[in-house]
Motif scaffolding. Structure first.
Motif, mmCIF file in Angstrom:
data_model
loop_
_atom_site.group_PDB
_atom_site.id
_atom_site.type_symbol
_atom_site.label_atom_id
_atom_site.label_comp_id
_atom_site.label_asym_id
_atom_site.label_seq_id
_atom_site.Cartn_x
_atom_site.Cartn_y
_atom_site.Cartn_z
ATOM 1 N N LYS A 149 0.983 -1.206 -0.034
ATOM 2 C CA LYS A 149 -0.092 -0.023 0.152
ATOM 3 C C LYS A 149 0.940 1.309 -0.066
ATOM 4 C CE LYS A 149 -3.427 -2.717 1.352
ATOM 5 N NZ LYS A 149 -4.849 -3.176 0.874
ATOM 6 N N MET A 150 0.317 2.434 -0.462
ATOM 7 C CA MET A 150 1.146 3.672 -0.442
ATOM 8 C C MET A 150 -0.010 4.747 -0.053
ATOM 9 S SD MET A 150 3.549 5.743 -3.259
ATOM 10 C CE MET A 150 3.913 4.506 -4.195
ATOM 11 N N LYS A 151 0.098 5.398 0.848
ATOM 12 C CA LYS A 151 -0.925 6.674 0.975
ATOM 13 C C LYS A 151 -0.618 7.682 0.107
ATOM 14 C CE LYS A 151 -2.041 5.494 5.835
ATOM 15 N NZ LYS A 151 -1.714 5.704 7.142
ATOM 16 N N LEU A 152 -1.619 8.405 -0.470
ATOM 17 C CA LEU A 152 -1.446 9.418 -1.233
ATOM 18 C C LEU A 152 -1.847 10.821 -0.840
ATOM 19 C CD1 LEU A 152 -2.563 7.697 -4.535
ATOM 20 C CD2 LEU A 152 -0.189 8.124 -3.803
#
Lengths: 157, 157
Positions: A149-152
């Protein structure tokens, strides 16, 4: 426990958010308040308008919602052109845990995936929830993949 | 390498399947043959008809497709009502690997996710691909989750 499953309607959103927020991780990231933040209703309307997304609630014999999950159906070129189902946002009411409600929810999702002709059903589970990993393994899922996952943030553009 | 990104059209499907099949795992599960199995075109048409799915190709200076990925945009009630983007089916041409094409593809997907207002971007990567894990970590993804899958057979109903 005998449960009924149905698609969520707008009047269910407040109760669903109450369940999402009543959780180790959910209490940090959800906002169950009156009035409910408008972003929840907007998300519900987007889910409701999309024939490839189903927000499913589990209702007990008294009409009370005690479980929720979202199932997304996605067509892919991979695997010789096939549909897959993704389960997300699974919660059961904290007062009725350990009664097999989660298992009934997931088995219902598996049934919907088969009805929609999906070749695969998938989900990701936070590594901070070891009990959830064992729960899904018990239902026949295998942890063959890393869930990344990667938060944007809009400001990163 | 200077790449152009665009949405795939039906005429691209054969070339995309050629790339999907030219892969350690893909060669077992894809079927690149002439004529191409109709299931690939049916899946393409379903993707193409869905505004929440984008099949994106990377094209080099000669017009040749050398990369592909699918990005799915999904509304969720979780995280206070938000959209997330999921990347799937990433491949680059095996003759041009190691030239940063995969990184350009994923950064393009991240840009599209931001344009669509997504709060999160995610993918799962097979644990049989340790290089892929490091590749995605290098781009800013974190393996916080287990990616769990279950194959479905219609006869299990």
């Amino acid at each position: 426990m005998a449960l009924t499953f149905r698609g969520a309607v707008e009047q269910d959103v407040e109760r669903i958010v109450e369940m999402l927020a009543d959780d180790l991780l959910g209490k940090e990231r959800e906002r169950y308040a009156q009035p409910l933040p408008a972003s929840y209703l907007e998300a519900f309307q987007a889910i409701d308008a999309d024939p490839n997304n189903e927000l499913i609630v589990a209702v007990d014999g008294t009409g009370r919602i005690i479980g929720v999950q979202q199932v997304t159906f996605t067509p892919h070129l991979t695997h010789q052109g096939s549909w897959r189902a993704t389960i997300e946002g699974v919660r059961t009411d904290s007062t009725v845990r350990g009664q097999g409600i989660g298992g009934q929810l997931i088995r219902y999702a598996i049934g919907r995936a088969k009805e929609r002709g999906c070749r695969l059903i998938q989900l990701t589970t936070d590594k901070q929830r070891p009990d959830a990993l064992r729960f899904y393994e018990g239902l026949g899922f295998t942890a063959t993949h890393e869930g990344m996952k990667m938060k944007l943030e809009a400001t990163e553009l």
